[in-house]
Design a protein around this motif. Structure first.
Motif, short mmCIF file in Angstrom:
data_model
loop_
_atom_site.label_atom_id
_atom_site.label_comp_id
_atom_site.label_asym_id
_atom_site.label_seq_id
_atom_site.Cartn_x
_atom_site.Cartn_y
_atom_site.Cartn_z
N ALA A 120 0.83 -1.20 0.00
CA ALA A 120 0.00 0.00 0.00
C ALA A 120 0.87 1.26 0.00
CB ALA A 120 -0.93 0.00 1.22
N ARG A 121 1.93 1.28 0.80
CA ARG A 121 2.82 2.43 0.83
C ARG A 121 3.48 2.62 -0.53
NH1 ARG A 121 3.92 7.50 1.85
NH2 ARG A 121 6.05 7.94 2.51
N GLU A 146 2.24 1.94 -3.44
CA GLU A 146 1.30 2.56 -4.37
C GLU A 146 1.21 4.06 -4.13
OE1 GLU A 146 -0.22 1.18 -7.00
OE2 GLU A 146 1.04 -0.56 -6.51
N THR A 147 1.25 4.49 -2.88
CA THR A 147 1.22 5.92 -2.57
C THR A 147 2.46 6.62 -3.13
OG1 THR A 147 -0.05 5.54 -0.54
CG2 THR A 147 1.18 7.60 -0.69
N ALA A 205 2.28 7.02 -6.88
CA ALA A 205 1.38 8.10 -7.28
C ALA A 205 2.07 9.47 -7.14
CB ALA A 205 0.11 8.06 -6.42
N SER A 206 2.85 9.65 -6.07
CA SER A 206 3.60 10.90 -5.90
C SER A 206 4.62 11.08 -7.01
CB SER A 206 4.31 10.91 -4.54
OG SER A 206 3.37 10.87 -3.48
N SER A 256 9.76 5.38 -7.71
CA SER A 256 9.75 5.04 -6.30
C SER A 256 10.46 3.71 -6.12
CB SER A 256 8.31 4.95 -5.77
OG SER A 256 7.62 3.88 -6.40
N GLN A 276 5.19 11.68 5.35
CA GLN A 276 4.22 10.62 5.61
C GLN A 276 4.87 9.30 5.99
OE1 GLN A 276 1.75 10.38 2.11
NE2 GLN A 276 1.22 12.54 2.17
#
Length: 399
Positions: free
Chosen positions: A186-187, A189-190, A193-194, A227, A320
């Motif tokens: 999940a991290r 994917e974040t 996106a950034s 990433s 984050q």
């Protein structure tokens, strides 16, 4: 939870990050003192179907003897079988795992920094090409150790430091989640996106301004932000750093101007610590390097080849993630670079640009990250027509 159970949980996550496949050889490179995690990883890897687990230990005290007594003209010698091992793993599309964390922080104390900078081991210059070619699935994980813990928490009683280090790494690695693997997915994917939002802005340059830092870094026209979620040339996904909290790109090595000051100590791969690092760039090159401690070691590193004094990476880290808010200086690049934005001198990433800019990506035998981020660091994107767009403020994304 006892040490065996903690190391086993960390090993299971490490093998997930590497994504070891049935039939693969897993090559590991721990230091003496990290045997317990290496054994736990071997257990987890064989249960996943690894063909063989190959462990090559690094001993910093053996390196100390070399730096202290070996002939000046021998210090950059690397046994060819070290390189053959790495290239054989790459040719077979095997897996690799590195270990982070200090085991002997005083092993290199008192040595001539210039001589120390000549010996790159345990780093191999061929590793940069293996990474660029996406030849292996790989990762790096931290390995808690009592000596490391005492360095990180000098104000605690020695008996309490090891448990404190485990507590923080347990949190950082998301091992406190019900499903750490899903939490990392999940991290990831974040972060992706950034990275995509930054890529979509097509900035011509990035400006960084903070205490001791006034730096402009040009970007390549076809550059894209990535990433820590990679895919090998064979399509095998893996997480090259655990933890990973950054988005990064390879900048234009010819367009870097200004001065930058490190915000955390830099620990080289052999354990040497550089404090108070400050670098001035002109025309893309690092023309002045100073430090409060061990400046000569860094000066020696950037003289290795033409690309060593130029940038190969720019990485931005938001607030984050789980490392920065702790406020802990870990004296370890894997953790500290994922707590703060950073740059890297040396080798760049060809997979971060389009084919038209491949020849412009920096090439070098080194790749040394150092941390420049802090809540006071302002990051702006500069468009081709000169507009300045806020990117990060106090660690929060503005795009």
């Amino acid at each position: 939870m006892d040490d065996a159970a903690r190391f086993q949980a960390l090993a299971e996550l490490a093998v997930h990050g590497v994504n070891v496949q049935p039939g693969q050889v897993l090559g590991m490179g721990p230091s003496i003192g990290q045997e317990q995690l290496a054994r736990a990883v071997a257990d987890a890897a064989y249960r996943r179907g690894a063909h063989f687990v190959d462990v090559l230990y690094f001993d910093p005290y053996v390196k100390r003897a070399r730096i202290a007594h070996a002939g000046e003209d021998t210090l950059d010698y690397v046994p060819p079988w070290y390189v053959s091992r790495l290239l054989a793993l790459a040719e077979r599309s095997d897996a690799r795992l590195g270990f982070a964390g200090m085991v002997s922080p005083d092993a290199l104390d008192g040595l001539d920094p210039a001589r120390l900078g000549r010996d790159q081991l345990p780093w191999l210059k061929e590793a940069s090409k293996v990474i660029s070619d996406r030849a292996t699935n790989w990762s790096i994980v931290p390995c808690p150790h009592p000596v490391w813990a005492e360095l990180v928490y000098p104000d605690l009683e020695p008996a309490a430091t090891y448990e404190r280090l485990w507590d923080e790494i347990w949190h950082i690695m998301r091992l406190d989640e019900d499903d750490p693997r899903a939490a990392w997915d999940a991290r990831s994917e974040t972060l992706k996106a950034s990275a995509q939002r930054l890529t979509d802005r097509h900035f011509d340059a990035i400006e960084l301004r903070g205490p001791g830092t006034e730096l402009t870094i040009g970007l390549l026209p076809s550059g894209r932000w990535l990433s820590g979620d990679f895919t090998t040339r064979n399509g095998l996904r893996h997480l090259p750093n655990l933890p990973t909290e950054e988005v990064f790109t390879s900048p234009d090595p010819a367009r870097v101007e200004g001065v930058v000051t490190s915000t955390k100590p830099l620990v080289l791969k052999d354990g040497a610590i550089i404090r108070g690092l400050k670098v001035r760039f002109e025309g893309g090159r690092a023309v002045e390097v100073t430090a409060d401690e061990n400046a000569e070691a860094m000066q020696s590193k950037i003289s290795f080849d033409e690309g060593a004094a130029r940038l190969g990476e720019l990485a931005l880290v938001d607030r984050q993630g789980r490392i920065g808010p702790l406020g802990t200086v870990f004296y370890d690049t894997l953790l500290d670079e994922n707590a703060a934005s950073h740059i890297a001198l040396g080798h760049g990433f060809p997979f971060a640009v389009g084919e038209e800019d491949l020849a412009r990506v920096n090439e070098s035998r080194i790749h040394i990250d150092f941390m420049i981020g802090s809540p006071e660091l302002d990051v702006d994107g500069v468009t081709a027509d000169g507009e300045r767009v806020p990117v990060l403020r106090a660690g929060a994304w503005q795009v």
